[in-house]
Design a protein around this motif. Structure first.
Motif, PDB file in Angstrom:
ATOM      1  N   ASN A   1       0.760  -1.223  -0.057  1.00  0.00           N
ATOM      2  CA  ASN A   1       0.010  -0.013  -0.117  1.00  0.00           C
ATOM      3  C   ASN A   1       0.812   1.311  -0.201  1.00  0.00           C
ATOM      4  O   ASN A   1       0.248   2.305   0.183  1.00  0.00           O
ATOM      5  CB  ASN A   1      -0.884  -0.068   1.178  1.00  0.00           C
ATOM      6  CG  ASN A   1      -2.141  -1.177   0.966  1.00  0.00           C
ATOM      7  OD1 ASN A   1      -2.637  -1.249  -0.120  1.00  0.00           O
ATOM      8  ND2 ASN A   1      -2.364  -1.654   2.138  1.00  0.00           N
ATOM      9  N   CYS A   2       2.126   1.194  -0.435  1.00  0.00           N
ATOM     10  CA  CYS A   2       2.756   2.445  -0.420  1.00  0.00           C
ATOM     11  C   CYS A   2       2.546   3.383  -1.492  1.00  0.00           C
ATOM     12  O   CYS A   2       2.565   4.527  -1.464  1.00  0.00           O
ATOM     13  CB  CYS A   2       4.389   2.144  -0.573  1.00  0.00           C
ATOM     14  SG  CYS A   2       5.153   0.909   0.703  1.00  0.00           S
ATOM     15  N   LEU A   3       1.996   2.925  -2.664  1.00  0.00           N
ATOM     16  CA  LEU A   3       1.586   3.569  -3.862  1.00  0.00           C
ATOM     17  C   LEU A   3       0.253   4.295  -3.820  1.00  0.00           C
ATOM     18  O   LEU A   3      -0.116   5.014  -4.373  1.00  0.00           O
ATOM     19  CB  LEU A   3       1.509   2.539  -5.027  1.00  0.00           C
ATOM     20  CG  LEU A   3       3.002   2.097  -5.421  1.00  0.00           C
ATOM     21  CD1 LEU A   3       3.015   1.257  -6.663  1.00  0.00           C
ATOM     22  CD2 LEU A   3       4.092   3.366  -5.475  1.00  0.00           C
TER      23      LEU A   3
ATOM     24  N   ALA B   1       6.661   8.943 -10.034  1.00  0.00           N
ATOM     25  CA  ALA B   1       7.146  10.186 -10.590  1.00  0.00           C
ATOM     26  C   ALA B   1       6.505  11.467  -9.916  1.00  0.00           C
ATOM     27  O   ALA B   1       6.742  12.382 -10.258  1.00  0.00           O
ATOM     28  CB  ALA B   1       7.194  10.162 -12.148  1.00  0.00           C
ATOM     29  N   ASN B   2       5.305  11.201  -9.493  1.00  0.00           N
ATOM     30  CA  ASN B   2       4.491  12.281  -9.000  1.00  0.00           C
ATOM     31  C   ASN B   2       4.035  12.248  -7.583  1.00  0.00           C
ATOM     32  O   ASN B   2       3.701  11.114  -6.746  1.00  0.00           O
ATOM     33  CB  ASN B   2       3.277  12.110  -9.891  1.00  0.00           C
ATOM     34  CG  ASN B   2       3.474  12.379 -11.369  1.00  0.00           C
ATOM     35  OD1 ASN B   2       4.101  13.370 -11.588  1.00  0.00           O
ATOM     36  ND2 ASN B   2       2.873  11.549 -12.145  1.00  0.00           N
ATOM     37  N   LYS B   3       4.043  13.384  -6.965  1.00  0.00           N
ATOM     38  CA  LYS B   3       3.678  13.430  -5.406  1.00  0.00           C
ATOM     39  C   LYS B   3       2.018  13.125  -5.399  1.00  0.00           C
ATOM     40  O   LYS B   3       1.510  13.506  -6.324  1.00  0.00           O
ATOM     41  CB  LYS B   3       3.655  14.912  -5.106  1.00  0.00           C
ATOM     42  CG  LYS B   3       3.189  15.021  -3.625  1.00  0.00           C
ATOM     43  CD  LYS B   3       3.524  16.405  -3.184  1.00  0.00           C
ATOM     44  CE  LYS B   3       2.707  16.549  -1.717  1.00  0.00           C
ATOM     45  NZ  LYS B   3       3.214  17.658  -0.884  1.00  0.00           N
TER      46      LYS B   3
ATOM     47  N   PRO C   1       5.816  12.475  -0.899  1.00  0.00           N
ATOM     48  CA  PRO C   1       6.492  12.671  -2.032  1.00  0.00           C
ATOM     49  C   PRO C   1       6.759  11.738  -2.943  1.00  0.00           C
ATOM     50  O   PRO C   1       6.536  10.709  -2.784  1.00  0.00           O
ATOM     51  CB  PRO C   1       7.790  13.001  -1.440  1.00  0.00           C
ATOM     52  CG  PRO C   1       7.855  12.169  -0.132  1.00  0.00           C
ATOM     53  CD  PRO C   1       6.449  12.151   0.308  1.00  0.00           C
ATOM     54  N   ALA C   2       6.870  12.187  -4.398  1.00  0.00           N
ATOM     55  CA  ALA C   2       7.106  10.985  -5.406  1.00  0.00           C
ATOM     56  C   ALA C   2       8.640  10.093  -5.151  1.00  0.00           C
ATOM     57  O   ALA C   2       9.542  11.001  -4.590  1.00  0.00           O
ATOM     58  CB  ALA C   2       7.307  11.747  -6.873  1.00  0.00           C
ATOM     59  N   TYR C   3       8.415   9.112  -5.295  1.00  0.00           N
ATOM     60  CA  TYR C   3       9.774   8.332  -5.020  1.00  0.00           C
ATOM     61  C   TYR C   3      10.957   8.780  -5.751  1.00  0.00           C
ATOM     62  O   TYR C   3      12.041   8.901  -5.214  1.00  0.00           O
ATOM     63  CB  TYR C   3       9.431   6.674  -5.555  1.00  0.00           C
ATOM     64  CG  TYR C   3       8.861   5.920  -4.233  1.00  0.00           C
ATOM     65  CD1 TYR C   3       8.873   6.588  -2.780  1.00  0.00           C
ATOM     66  CD2 TYR C   3       7.868   5.099  -4.552  1.00  0.00           C
ATOM     67  CE1 TYR C   3       8.119   5.988  -2.152  1.00  0.00           C
ATOM     68  CE2 TYR C   3       7.317   4.438  -3.859  1.00  0.00           C
ATOM     69  CZ  TYR C   3       7.127   4.668  -2.567  1.00  0.00           C
ATOM     70  OH  TYR C   3       6.321   4.193  -1.584  1.00  0.00           O
ATOM     71  N   LYS C   4      10.780   9.191  -6.899  1.00  0.00           N
ATOM     72  CA  LYS C   4      12.067   9.943  -7.730  1.00  0.00           C
ATOM     73  C   LYS C   4      12.685  11.368  -7.025  1.00  0.00           C
ATOM     74  O   LYS C   4      13.896  11.532  -6.992  1.00  0.00           O
ATOM     75  CB  LYS C   4      11.560  10.082  -9.201  1.00  0.00           C
ATOM     76  CG  LYS C   4      11.464   9.129 -10.081  1.00  0.00           C
ATOM     77  CD  LYS C   4      11.146   9.427 -11.280  1.00  0.00           C
ATOM     78  CE  LYS C   4      11.264   7.884 -12.024  1.00  0.00           C
ATOM     79  NZ  LYS C   4      11.042   8.168 -13.493  1.00  0.00           N
ATOM     80  N   ASP C   5      11.720  12.110  -6.411  1.00  0.00           N
ATOM     81  CA  ASP C   5      12.128  13.066  -5.419  1.00  0.00           C
ATOM     82  C   ASP C   5      12.851  12.727  -4.238  1.00  0.00           C
ATOM     83  O   ASP C   5      13.779  13.236  -3.934  1.00  0.00           O
ATOM     84  CB  ASP C   5      10.887  14.140  -4.974  1.00  0.00           C
ATOM     85  CG  ASP C   5      10.129  14.676  -6.348  1.00  0.00           C
ATOM     86  OD1 ASP C   5      10.885  14.764  -7.370  1.00  0.00           O
ATOM     87  OD2 ASP C   5       9.016  14.964  -6.080  1.00  0.00           O
ATOM     88  N   VAL C   6      12.386  11.625  -3.689  1.00  0.00           N
ATOM     89  CA  VAL C   6      13.049  11.125  -2.434  1.00  0.00           C
ATOM     90  C   VAL C   6      14.647  10.653  -2.972  1.00  0.00           C
ATOM     91  O   VAL C   6      15.679  11.078  -2.320  1.00  0.00           O
ATOM     92  CB  VAL C   6      12.335   9.989  -2.074  1.00  0.00           C
ATOM     93  CG1 VAL C   6      13.095   9.303  -0.867  1.00  0.00           C
ATOM     94  CG2 VAL C   6      11.307  10.427  -1.471  1.00  0.00           C
TER      95      VAL C   6
END
Length: 108
Positions: free
Chosen positions: A36-38, A44-46, A50-55
């Protein structure tokens, strides 16, 4: 001839490693979905968090990031990305799954 064989062998290993990473990424994404993380994080999007790519971008080059993020996922927290708290994910998500997820996120 020997050099040519070495190059071909290296290319095969490189391709195999790339395919293995793709399989790992798919497995990790499926694990994120199952855990359930998603629901709160996009790749790619918050969403809420936060978005995982931002992390991944924020912690790029931080050698302590993996340990910090594993602890954050386990215990939850707030304040780094805004006021919305992230609930703790332990014990419902196993430690080894959290480690897999964090490694995947940092690889993005």
């Amino acid at each position: 001839m020997k050099a040519a064989l070495q190059i071909v062998g290296f290319s095969v290993l490189l391709m195999a490693g790339t395919q293995a990473q793709a399989v790992d990424a798919k497995a990790a994404e499926a694990l994120a979905q199952k855990s359930n993380c998603l629901a709160c994080h996009g790749i790619a999007n918050k969403i809420i968090g936060p978005a995982y790519k931002d992390v991944a971008s924020k912690y790029k080059g931080d050698k302590t990031a993996e340990a910090k993020l594993i602890q954050k996922v386990k215990a939850g927290g707030s304040g780094v990305w805004g006021t919305m708290p992230m609930p703790p994910n332990s014990p419902q998500v196993k430690d080894e799954d959290i480690q897999t997820l964090v490694k995947w996120i940092l690889s993005l």
